[in-house]
Design a protein around this motif. Sequence first.
Motif, PDB file in Angstrom:
ATOM      1  N   ARG A  25       0.840  -1.197   0.000  1.00 48.37           N
ATOM      2  CA  ARG A  25       0.000   0.000   0.000  1.00 48.37           C
ATOM      3  C   ARG A  25       0.867   1.235   0.000  1.00 48.37           C
ATOM      4  N   LEU A  26       0.345   2.279  -0.588  1.00 52.91           N
ATOM      5  CA  LEU A  26       1.050   3.546  -0.689  1.00 52.91           C
ATOM      6  C   LEU A  26       0.621   4.451   0.458  1.00 52.91           C
ATOM      7  N   PHE A  27       1.583   4.882   1.276  1.00 52.71           N
ATOM      8  CA  PHE A  27       1.336   5.749   2.420  1.00 52.71           C
ATOM      9  C   PHE A  27       2.286   6.933   2.396  1.00 52.71           C
ATOM     10  N   LYS A  28       1.901   8.019   3.076  1.00 52.87           N
ATOM     11  CA  LYS A  28       2.836   9.108   3.341  1.00 52.87           C
ATOM     12  C   LYS A  28       3.817   8.602   4.389  1.00 52.87           C
ATOM     13  N   GLY A  45       8.728  10.616   0.174  1.00 58.78           N
ATOM     14  CA  GLY A  45       9.275   9.516   0.973  1.00 58.78           C
ATOM     15  C   GLY A  45       8.424   8.268   0.843  1.00 58.78           C
ATOM     16  N   GLY A  46       7.108   8.437   0.860  1.00 56.51           N
ATOM     17  CA  GLY A  46       6.201   7.299   0.715  1.00 56.51           C
ATOM     18  C   GLY A  46       6.274   6.663  -0.659  1.00 56.51           C
ATOM     19  N   VAL A  47       6.344   7.486  -1.697  1.00 55.99           N
ATOM     20  CA  VAL A  47       6.458   6.964  -3.067  1.00 55.99           C
ATOM     21  C   VAL A  47       7.795   6.245  -3.234  1.00 55.99           C
ATOM     22  N   GLY A  48       8.858   6.815  -2.677  1.00 57.93           N
ATOM     23  CA  GLY A  48      10.171   6.170  -2.748  1.00 57.93           C
ATOM     24  C   GLY A  48      10.193   4.828  -2.040  1.00 57.93           C
ATOM     25  N   GLU A  49       9.568   4.748  -0.876  1.00 63.86           N
ATOM     26  CA  GLU A  49       9.500   3.481  -0.144  1.00 63.86           C
ATOM     27  C   GLU A  49       8.661   2.457  -0.903  1.00 63.86           C
ATOM     28  N   TYR A  50       7.575   2.896  -1.525  1.00 60.55           N
ATOM     29  CA  TYR A  50       6.694   2.000  -2.260  1.00 60.55           C
ATOM     30  C   TYR A  50       7.411   1.365  -3.450  1.00 60.55           C
ATOM     31  N   ASN A  90      10.753   1.314  -3.890  1.00 58.37           N
ATOM     32  CA  ASN A  90      12.142   0.998  -3.527  1.00 58.37           C
ATOM     33  C   ASN A  90      13.142   1.853  -4.302  1.00 58.37           C
ATOM     34  N   ILE A  91      12.856   3.164  -4.358  1.00 58.91           N
ATOM     35  CA  ILE A  91      13.717   4.138  -5.021  1.00 58.91           C
ATOM     36  C   ILE A  91      14.121   5.165  -3.974  1.00 58.91           C
ATOM     37  N   ASP A  92      15.294   5.726  -4.125  1.00 57.69           N
ATOM     38  CA  ASP A  92      15.750   6.779  -3.218  1.00 57.69           C
ATOM     39  C   ASP A  92      14.765   7.952  -3.291  1.00 57.69           C
ATOM     40  N   PRO A  93      14.201   8.382  -2.165  1.00 55.24           N
ATOM     41  CA  PRO A  93      13.236   9.485  -2.170  1.00 55.24           C
ATOM     42  C   PRO A  93      13.793  10.792  -2.735  1.00 55.24           C
ATOM     43  N   THR A  94      15.103  10.961  -2.721  1.00 57.98           N
ATOM     44  CA  THR A  94      15.695  12.172  -3.296  1.00 57.98           C
ATOM     45  C   THR A  94      15.417  12.251  -4.794  1.00 57.98           C
ATOM     46  N   ILE A  95      15.439  11.127  -5.465  1.00 62.86           N
ATOM     47  CA  ILE A  95      15.135  11.095  -6.900  1.00 62.86           C
ATOM     48  C   ILE A  95      13.680  11.492  -7.127  1.00 62.86           C
ATOM     49  N   ILE A  96      12.788  10.983  -6.297  1.00 67.25           N
ATOM     50  CA  ILE A  96      11.361  11.333  -6.403  1.00 67.25           C
ATOM     51  C   ILE A  96      11.184  12.824  -6.131  1.00 67.25           C
ATOM     52  N   ARG A  97      11.894  13.354  -5.150  1.00 66.42           N
ATOM     53  CA  ARG A  97      11.801  14.789  -4.845  1.00 66.42           C
ATOM     54  C   ARG A  97      12.257  15.639  -6.027  1.00 66.42           C
ATOM     55  N   LEU A  98      13.347  15.221  -6.677  1.00 69.96           N
ATOM     56  CA  LEU A  98      13.828  15.961  -7.846  1.00 69.96           C
ATOM     57  C   LEU A  98      12.795  15.943  -8.975  1.00 69.96           C
ATOM     58  N   LEU A  99      12.145  14.795  -9.167  1.00 72.25           N
ATOM     59  CA  LEU A  99      11.104  14.714 -10.184  1.00 72.25           C
ATOM     60  C   LEU A  99       9.928  15.623  -9.841  1.00 72.25           C
ATOM     61  N   PHE A 100       9.543  15.672  -8.560  1.00 72.99           N
ATOM     62  CA  PHE A 100       8.458  16.556  -8.154  1.00 72.99           C
ATOM     63  C   PHE A 100       8.841  18.021  -8.299  1.00 72.99           C
ATOM     64  N   VAL A 101      10.108  18.353  -8.085  1.00 66.85           N
ATOM     65  CA  VAL A 101      10.556  19.738  -8.291  1.00 66.85           C
ATOM     66  C   VAL A 101      10.440  20.101  -9.766  1.00 66.85           C
TER      67      VAL A 101
END
Length: 61
Positions: free
Chosen positions: A5-8, A20-25, A27-38
């Motif tokens: 399940r996807l959680f915050k 952080g939740g998307v990265g955990e879901y 299994n990717i470094d959350p920093t990469i997800i943050r850069l994509l969101f930026v």
Amino acid sequence: MEPKRLFKSRTNRVICGICGGVGEYFNIDPTIIRLLFVLLGCTTTGIFVYLVAAVIMPEEM
């Protein structure tokens, strides 16, 4: 086996824990997800997606 399940994230958060939740879901470094969101945040759609996710995604138990 319980489905994934996807959680915050409560532990890996900067603003709301979305990235952080998307990265955990996935299994990717959350920093990469943050850069994509930026990068997406430079558009109105990206900001809208983040705000909707912040409201809809449940908190991690």
